[in-house]
Design an enzyme around this catalytic site. Structure first.
Site, PDB file in Angstrom:
ATOM      1  N   TYR A 147      -1.165   1.993   0.408  1.00 49.23           N
ATOM      2  CA  TYR A 147      -0.189   0.858   0.067  1.00 49.23           C
ATOM      3  C   TYR A 147      -0.096   0.090   1.031  1.00 49.23           C
ATOM      4  O   TYR A 147      -0.221  -1.183   0.996  1.00 49.23           O
ATOM      5  CB  TYR A 147       0.920   1.462  -0.499  1.00 49.23           C
ATOM      6  CG  TYR A 147       2.300   0.632  -0.946  1.00 49.23           C
ATOM      7  CD1 TYR A 147       1.902  -0.190  -2.068  1.00 49.23           C
ATOM      8  CD2 TYR A 147       3.239   0.546   0.114  1.00 49.23           C
ATOM      9  CE1 TYR A 147       2.980  -0.766  -2.423  1.00 49.23           C
ATOM     10  CE2 TYR A 147       4.175  -0.393  -0.367  1.00 49.23           C
ATOM     11  CZ  TYR A 147       3.955  -1.043  -1.357  1.00 49.23           C
ATOM     12  OH  TYR A 147       5.198  -2.060  -2.165  1.00 49.23           O
ATOM     13  N   ASP A 148       0.175   0.694   2.409  1.00 49.93           N
ATOM     14  CA  ASP A 148       0.237  -0.353   3.536  1.00 49.93           C
ATOM     15  C   ASP A 148      -0.872  -1.211   3.713  1.00 49.93           C
ATOM     16  O   ASP A 148      -0.836  -2.466   3.935  1.00 49.93           O
ATOM     17  CB  ASP A 148       0.627   0.643   4.802  1.00 49.93           C
ATOM     18  CG  ASP A 148       1.544   1.567   4.771  1.00 49.93           C
ATOM     19  OD1 ASP A 148       2.328   1.554   3.665  1.00 49.93           O
ATOM     20  OD2 ASP A 148       2.179   2.092   5.506  1.00 49.93           O
ATOM     21  N   GLU A 149      -2.185  -0.720   3.902  1.00 45.40           N
ATOM     22  CA  GLU A 149      -3.172  -1.428   4.245  1.00 45.40           C
ATOM     23  C   GLU A 149      -3.762  -2.170   2.872  1.00 45.40           C
ATOM     24  O   GLU A 149      -4.246  -3.404   3.322  1.00 45.40           O
ATOM     25  CB  GLU A 149      -4.486  -0.456   4.618  1.00 45.40           C
ATOM     26  CG  GLU A 149      -4.097   0.056   5.856  1.00 45.40           C
ATOM     27  CD  GLU A 149      -4.022  -0.684   7.179  1.00 45.40           C
ATOM     28  OE1 GLU A 149      -4.046  -2.098   7.128  1.00 45.40           O
ATOM     29  OE2 GLU A 149      -3.983  -0.316   8.365  1.00 45.40           O
ATOM     30  N   ARG A 188      12.206   6.758  -4.865  1.00 46.59           N
ATOM     31  CA  ARG A 188      12.940   5.960  -3.860  1.00 46.59           C
ATOM     32  C   ARG A 188      14.284   6.483  -3.575  1.00 46.59           C
ATOM     33  O   ARG A 188      14.957   7.060  -4.429  1.00 46.59           O
ATOM     34  CB  ARG A 188      13.121   4.654  -4.498  1.00 46.59           C
ATOM     35  CG  ARG A 188      11.868   3.888  -4.821  1.00 46.59           C
ATOM     36  CD  ARG A 188      12.061   2.351  -5.106  1.00 46.59           C
ATOM     37  NE  ARG A 188      11.084   1.903  -6.003  1.00 46.59           N
ATOM     38  CZ  ARG A 188      10.644   0.722  -6.079  1.00 46.59           C
ATOM     39  NH1 ARG A 188      11.090  -0.273  -5.487  1.00 46.59           N
ATOM     40  NH2 ARG A 188       9.695   0.336  -6.980  1.00 46.59           N
ATOM     41  N   VAL A 189      14.740   6.308  -2.245  1.00 44.72           N
ATOM     42  CA  VAL A 189      16.119   6.994  -1.865  1.00 44.72           C
ATOM     43  C   VAL A 189      17.376   6.768  -2.700  1.00 44.72           C
ATOM     44  O   VAL A 189      18.156   7.524  -2.906  1.00 44.72           O
ATOM     45  CB  VAL A 189      16.287   6.665  -0.355  1.00 44.72           C
ATOM     46  CG1 VAL A 189      16.337   5.114  -0.004  1.00 44.72           C
ATOM     47  CG2 VAL A 189      17.237   7.759   0.290  1.00 44.72           C
ATOM     48  N   VAL A 190      17.431   5.539  -3.097  1.00 44.35           N
ATOM     49  CA  VAL A 190      18.594   5.234  -4.001  1.00 44.35           C
ATOM     50  C   VAL A 190      18.624   5.758  -5.366  1.00 44.35           C
ATOM     51  O   VAL A 190      19.731   6.251  -5.382  1.00 44.35           O
ATOM     52  CB  VAL A 190      18.726   3.702  -3.890  1.00 44.35           C
ATOM     53  CG1 VAL A 190      19.963   3.302  -4.969  1.00 44.35           C
ATOM     54  CG2 VAL A 190      19.021   2.816  -2.522  1.00 44.35           C
ATOM     55  N   GLY A 209      18.354  12.557   8.780  1.00 42.42           N
ATOM     56  CA  GLY A 209      18.983  11.620   8.369  1.00 42.42           C
ATOM     57  C   GLY A 209      19.530  10.464   8.942  1.00 42.42           C
ATOM     58  O   GLY A 209      20.105   9.387   8.490  1.00 42.42           O
ATOM     59  N   GLN A 211      17.242   8.384  10.122  1.00 47.96           N
ATOM     60  CA  GLN A 211      16.399   7.059  10.274  1.00 47.96           C
ATOM     61  C   GLN A 211      17.163   6.128   9.262  1.00 47.96           C
ATOM     62  O   GLN A 211      17.857   6.539   8.394  1.00 47.96           O
ATOM     63  CB  GLN A 211      15.170   7.753   9.492  1.00 47.96           C
ATOM     64  CG  GLN A 211      15.094   8.118   7.985  1.00 47.96           C
ATOM     65  CD  GLN A 211      15.374   9.615   7.935  1.00 47.96           C
ATOM     66  OE1 GLN A 211      15.943  10.103   8.877  1.00 47.96           O
ATOM     67  NE2 GLN A 211      14.785  10.377   7.000  1.00 47.96           N
ATOM     68  N   PRO A 276       8.667   5.814   8.147  1.00 54.20           N
ATOM     69  CA  PRO A 276       9.305   4.873   9.322  1.00 54.20           C
ATOM     70  C   PRO A 276      10.634   5.339   9.786  1.00 54.20           C
ATOM     71  O   PRO A 276      11.477   5.650   8.920  1.00 54.20           O
ATOM     72  CB  PRO A 276       9.502   3.536   8.740  1.00 54.20           C
ATOM     73  CG  PRO A 276       8.525   3.587   7.489  1.00 54.20           C
ATOM     74  CD  PRO A 276       8.407   4.977   7.005  1.00 54.20           C
TER      75      PRO A 276
END
Length: 326
Positions: A147-149, A188-190, A209, A211, A276
């Site tokens: 995904y990133d690259e 996803r976190v939410v 927690g 981050q 991250p």
């Protein structure tokens, strides 16, 4: 936005894409929504089907597309780790081949094109907050690299087409966005926190927690995309679109628990590879477009929790419904 403008939205049945299609229709555009339903959902655009200026085409952007359009929003790509790591080769293909095919279409039609890039191009940043001139700290061979690259390569292609063919391009780097129509299982976190809280399950916290992320409500983000597309030709981006208000995962969990009224406990797990430690956009450049996020986290969570409550209630009603006897 000129009424009647022909606009293509790839990934238009996804979370962001469906909201964008709706806003463009409200502004008077003719909208062609393209999706292959890899992560998008027909339910996201079902309410748009009766609108006369809306059309849907099932298509994979890894294949060329020949349609007549004036603008292209290229949103097609799985955007959550669960989905983009499920088939990492296909994720890279969607980012790279999808960009090539949509850029080719834009070149043939003389259309303006916007790339939905991502804050993931910054990797695990060593600069905080992240300005657009920061080149990032990305692992090119890790489990998130597809995904990133892939997104980084797509940005390269956009700027090479702009330099080589004088194509009108726009590049938006999208930070964490949330709101109604997020998939319950997208990781996803939410959405994770809300689903767990409503079910009374433990809230999954990775690492300690501490981050951080910055959470932008979907309506604000879509407004930023439309403003960017309408900006002068010379304003190519990349431009950060996100909410600069920063929250730790623990702070987000507490906010979700407060909004849902849940008594769920926190459960801690090891931090995923290359996750991250912090993420927050510098939005000074976006501010020159007259854009800034306006929806506070508490307000956005209220609307998002209401959406997931409704999904939960619909699921319970479906389970209680009598089965027809033939």
């Amino acid at each position: 936005m000129h009424p009647g403008k022909r606009v293509l939205v790839t990934g238009g049945a996804g979370f962001l894409g469906s909201h964008l299609c709706e806003k463009l229709l409200d502004a008077g555009a003719q909208v062609l929504c393209v999706d292959n339903f890899y992560t998008g959902a027909a339910e996201n655009i079902e309410h748009l089907g009766s609108r006369p200026r809306f059309k849907f085409l099932r298509h994979d952007v890894c294949l060329p597309l020949h349609v007549e359009v004036d603008e292209i929003y290229n949103l097609a790509c799985p955007a959550s780790p669960i989905h983009y790591q499920r088939d990492p080769v296909q994720t890279t293909k969607t980012s790279v081949l999808g960009a090539i095919n949509m850029l080719g279409l834009a070149k043939r039609r003389g259309a303006r094109i916007l790339q939905a890039s991502t804050s993931e191009v910054y990797g695990d940043p060593t600069v905080h907050p992240q300005p657009e001139n920061y080149w990032g700290n990305v692992n090119p061979i890790g489990p998130r690299s597809c995904y990133d690259e892939g997104k980084r390569c797509a940005e390269t292609l956009f700027f090479d087409y702009q330099r080589q063919h004088d194509l009108e391009i726009k590049v938006a780097r999208i930070f964490n966005t949330y709101g109604p129509r997020m998939q319950p299982n997208d990781g996803r976190v939410v959405s994770n926190f809300i689903i767990q809280a409503l079910a009374g399950d433990s809230i999954s916290i990775f690492g300690d927690g501490a981050q951080t992320r910055s959470f932008c409500y979907v309506d604000d983000l879509v407004d930023g995309l439309i403003r960017l597309m309408a900006s002068p030709k010379a304003f190519t981006g990349p431009v950060n679109l996100g909410n600069p208000e920063e929250f730790s995962m623990l702070e987000l969990a507490k906010a979700v628990l407060a909004e849902t009224g849940s008594m769920s406990r926190l459960e801690f797990f090891p931090l995923p590879v290359d996750d991250p430690r912090q993420r927050r956009p510098d939005i000074a450049l976006a501010g020159t477009l007259g854009w800034q996020p306006r929806t506070a986290l508490t307000e956005g969570l209220q609307r998002t929790v209401a959406y997931f409550r409704e999904l939960q209630d619909e699921g319970q009603r479906a389970r209680r419904a009598p089965v027809p006897v033939s």
